[in-house]
Design an enzyme around this catalytic site. Structure first.
Site, mmCIF file in Angstrom:
data_model
loop_
_atom_site.group_PDB
_atom_site.id
_atom_site.type_symbol
_atom_site.label_atom_id
_atom_site.label_comp_id
_atom_site.label_asym_id
_atom_site.label_seq_id
_atom_site.Cartn_x
_atom_site.Cartn_y
_atom_site.Cartn_z
ATOM 1 N N TYR A 55 -9.575 1.380 3.190
ATOM 2 C CA TYR A 55 -10.533 0.866 2.195
ATOM 3 C C TYR A 55 -10.469 1.719 0.953
ATOM 4 O O TYR A 55 -10.530 2.943 1.029
ATOM 5 C CB TYR A 55 -11.956 0.867 2.755
ATOM 6 C CG TYR A 55 -12.491 -0.535 2.832
ATOM 7 C CD1 TYR A 55 -12.740 -1.257 1.667
ATOM 8 C CD2 TYR A 55 -12.697 -1.170 4.055
ATOM 9 C CE1 TYR A 55 -13.184 -2.559 1.716
ATOM 10 C CE2 TYR A 55 -13.148 -2.476 4.111
ATOM 11 C CZ TYR A 55 -13.387 -3.175 2.936
ATOM 12 O OH TYR A 55 -13.811 -4.473 2.992
ATOM 13 N N GLU A 57 -12.054 0.703 -2.430
ATOM 14 C CA GLU A 57 -12.760 0.078 -3.559
ATOM 15 C C GLU A 57 -12.816 1.044 -4.735
ATOM 16 O O GLU A 57 -13.070 2.232 -4.568
ATOM 17 C CB GLU A 57 -14.183 -0.315 -3.144
ATOM 18 C CG GLU A 57 -14.205 -1.545 -2.251
ATOM 19 C CD GLU A 57 -15.610 -1.946 -1.837
ATOM 20 O OE1 GLU A 57 -16.563 -1.192 -2.111
ATOM 21 O OE2 GLU A 57 -15.749 -3.013 -1.226
ATOM 22 N N ASP A 208 -0.294 -16.637 -19.389
ATOM 23 C CA ASP A 208 -0.217 -16.713 -17.930
ATOM 24 C C ASP A 208 1.259 -16.850 -17.551
ATOM 25 O O ASP A 208 1.833 -17.934 -17.650
ATOM 26 C CB ASP A 208 -1.036 -17.910 -17.448
ATOM 27 C CG ASP A 208 -0.968 -18.097 -15.943
ATOM 28 O OD1 ASP A 208 -0.157 -17.412 -15.288
ATOM 29 O OD2 ASP A 208 -1.719 -18.947 -15.431
ATOM 30 N N THR A 234 1.799 -13.648 -11.321
ATOM 31 C CA THR A 234 1.869 -13.590 -9.865
ATOM 32 C C THR A 234 3.067 -12.702 -9.556
ATOM 33 O O THR A 234 4.002 -12.612 -10.353
ATOM 34 C CB THR A 234 2.086 -14.950 -9.177
ATOM 35 O OG1 THR A 234 3.386 -15.434 -9.526
ATOM 36 C CG2 THR A 234 1.020 -15.963 -9.574
ATOM 37 N N LYS A 237 6.455 -15.177 -7.241
ATOM 38 C CA LYS A 237 7.280 -16.317 -7.663
ATOM 39 C C LYS A 237 8.641 -15.767 -8.099
ATOM 40 O O LYS A 237 9.315 -15.151 -7.293
ATOM 41 C CB LYS A 237 6.538 -17.130 -8.717
ATOM 42 C CG LYS A 237 5.243 -17.750 -8.152
ATOM 43 C CD LYS A 237 4.489 -18.625 -9.135
ATOM 44 C CE LYS A 237 3.186 -19.118 -8.522
ATOM 45 N NZ LYS A 237 2.351 -19.877 -9.480
ATOM 46 N N ARG A 243 2.990 -11.715 -2.023
ATOM 47 C CA ARG A 243 2.003 -12.625 -2.607
ATOM 48 C C ARG A 243 0.944 -11.773 -3.297
ATOM 49 O O ARG A 243 0.398 -10.842 -2.714
ATOM 50 C CB ARG A 243 1.314 -13.461 -1.532
ATOM 51 C CG ARG A 243 2.226 -14.228 -0.625
ATOM 52 C CD ARG A 243 1.529 -15.403 0.015
ATOM 53 N NE ARG A 243 1.320 -16.404 -0.989
ATOM 54 C CZ ARG A 243 2.270 -17.217 -1.456
ATOM 55 N NH1 ARG A 243 3.499 -17.172 -0.985
ATOM 56 N NH2 ARG A 243 2.006 -18.087 -2.399
HETATM 57 C C1 PLP Z 1 1.007 -20.147 -9.457
HETATM 58 C C2 PLP Z 1 0.207 -20.083 -10.693
HETATM 59 C C3 PLP Z 1 -1.062 -19.477 -10.713
HETATM 60 C C4 PLP Z 1 -1.809 -19.075 -9.475
HETATM 61 O O1 PLP Z 1 -1.210 -18.217 -8.624
HETATM 62 P P1 PLP Z 1 -1.745 -18.074 -7.104
HETATM 63 O O2 PLP Z 1 -1.161 -16.791 -6.666
HETATM 64 O O3 PLP Z 1 -1.274 -19.284 -6.384
HETATM 65 O O4 PLP Z 1 -3.238 -18.018 -7.175
HETATM 66 C C5 PLP Z 1 -1.699 -19.345 -11.929
HETATM 67 N N1 PLP Z 1 -1.135 -19.796 -13.074
HETATM 68 C C6 PLP Z 1 0.052 -20.417 -13.088
HETATM 69 C C7 PLP Z 1 0.617 -20.876 -14.380
HETATM 70 C C8 PLP Z 1 0.766 -20.591 -11.895
HETATM 71 O O5 PLP Z 1 1.931 -21.229 -11.919
#
Ligand code: PLP
Length: 428
Positions: A55, A57, A208, A234, A237, A243
């Site tokens: 933990y 935090e 994003d 993220t 990807k 993840r």
């Molecule tokens: C995949 C994605 C997210 C969210 O990611 P998660 O890990 O699935 O919550 C946010 N914004 C865009 C543009 C994405 O492609």
């Protein structure tokens, strides 16, 4: 057959059996979901480490629990490596996912009800960009921009981000924040014009980069960090890590961002995932990762060309990143995205249906299919193999009423996959 990573799960046959089935699925069928990848054994080992027990935090040097000396070093290492990869003043590596990262940024920098301008979901935006189904649309006032109309002239392809529309919407609605970035968009997203428009109306710019983070790290997509106030990620990807999510920002937003992630959104951070993020950030800094991302982009371009030769229409006329968005109607007016995804699943080709701009069908049925090259490029597929995959996809979809022919495609897919074990590529 079971995966080489399950050695410690002894005596739990139910879980072991399911993991073996999933290992077989991932290595005997083609993974073309654009948001997926094969994380390295090192990333998976860190995810499975003793850090899951801790933990912690708070943030390095400011924890609410004892015993965090090592964890502090791990989280600091992850933050330094992320900054080393992309630049920026400040990093937060605690978001559990991309969605958490986005919501934390909104919470940090907006008041409830503030106006945000983001890409329309049915034109390529993400749920967290103000979809009616997402809490983001209830807490903030999202207005949206879209893409230019379809244009079949290859010299001037349409279905690209409509910057005139972005600017008009910004001038009309005076948003507190503009969000750039997409989830189903096959073209490069240039951060510079977004910055110009944001400056013109006095808005913050959030980029994003969930999908393209790995391409940015590898030098295959423009880096938004010098342009945006905040960049969200993220890590699973194209970046090919565990993840999770992450945020980079300017120093003037650092405190608000950190407060919004914890305690604003989350409790204890997943330090095992943060260690795995650190591993992935180091991997992404290697020259071999740049080579990988260039191959991802070259493969998507070749894959798109081959799919076009099979009669599919490419939304926006091509691909400049790791994905191809297909309009299925030219291939077969009766074929929906939902049916295509189901047929391809039977043929051992894993994809997802997707709406396309101005889709006449619902988001559940759709006229589009999204495919990506990030995962199978990790497994070693190159342009020639992706051309083969395009013809296998077309065959399965054309012969979809004939179960034996779909099964024959599945066998050929399995033969191809046997030549490209994703986990062999890491140990070569
Ligand atoms: C995949 C994605 C997210 C969210 O990611 P998660 O890990 O699935 O919550 C946010 N914004 C865009 C543009 C994405 O492609």
């Amino acid at each position: 057959m079971s995966s080489p990573f399950d050695v410690f799960i002894t005596g739990d046959d139910e879980v072991l059996d399911l993991l073996a089935q999933e290992w077989a699925r991932q290595t005997s069928t083609l993974q073309l979901i654009a948001s997926e990848n094969f994380a390295s054994p090192a990333v998976m080992a860190a995810t499975g480490s003793v850090l899951t027990n801790k933990y912690s935090e708070g943030y390095p040097g400011r924890r609410y629990y004892g015993g965090n000396q090592v964890v502090d070093e791990i989280e600091d290492l992850a933050r330094r490596r992320l900054i080393g990869l992309f630049g920026a003043d400040h990093a937060n590596v605690q978001p559990h996912s991309g969605a958490n990262a986005n919501v934390a940024v909104y919470q940090a920098l907006l008041e409830p009800g503030d106006t945000v301008l983001a890409m329309r979901l049915d034109q390529g935006g993400h749920l967290t960009h103000g979809s009616p189904a997402s809490m983001t649309s209830k807490a903030w006032n999202f207005v949206s921009y879209g893409v230019t109309p379809r244009n079949d002239d290859p010299a001037a392809p349409g279905e690209m981000i409509d910057f005139d529309n972005v600017r008009d919407m910004a001038l009309t609605h005076r948003p507190r924040m503009i969000v750039a970035g997409a989830t189903a968009y096959a073209r490069r997203i240039d951060p510079a014009p977004f910055r110009e428009i944001a400056d013109e109306v006095g808005a913050l710019l959030m980029f994003d980069s969930a999908h393209v983070a790995g391409l940015i790290a590898g030098g295959s997509h423009p880096n938004p960090v010098p342009y945006a106030d905040v960049v969200t990620f993220t890590t699973h990807k194209t970046l090919r890590g565990p993840r999770g999510g992450a945020i980079l920002c300017r120093s003037d937003h650092a405190k608000a961002i950190d407060m919004a992630v914890f305690p604003g959104q989350q409790g204890g951070p997943l330090e095992h995932a943060i260690a795995a993020k650190a591993v992935a950030f180091r991997e992404a800094a290697q020259a071999s990762f740049s080579t990988y991302t260039r191959q991802v982009v070259a493969n998507a371009s070749a894959f798109g060309d081959a799919l076009a030769r099979e009669g599919f229409r490419l939304v926006s006329g091509g691909s400049e990143n790791h994905m191809v968005l297909l309009d299925l109607r030219d291939f077969d007016a009766d074929l929906t995205g939902k049916v295509a995804q189901e047929v391809l699943d039977r043929a051992g080709i894993t994809t997802n249906r997707n709406t396309i701009p101005d889709d006449p069908r619902s988001a559940f049925i759709t006229s589009g299919l999204r495919v990506g090259t990030a995962a199978e490029t990790t497994a070693g597929l190159r342009e020639d193999e992706f051309a083969t995959v395009a013809s296998l996809m077309a065959r399965a979809l054309r012969e979809r009423e004939d179960a034996a022919k779909v099964e024959r495609v599945r066998e050929e897919v399995a033969e191809l996959c046997a030549l490209f074990d994703p986990y062999a590529s890491f140990t070569k």
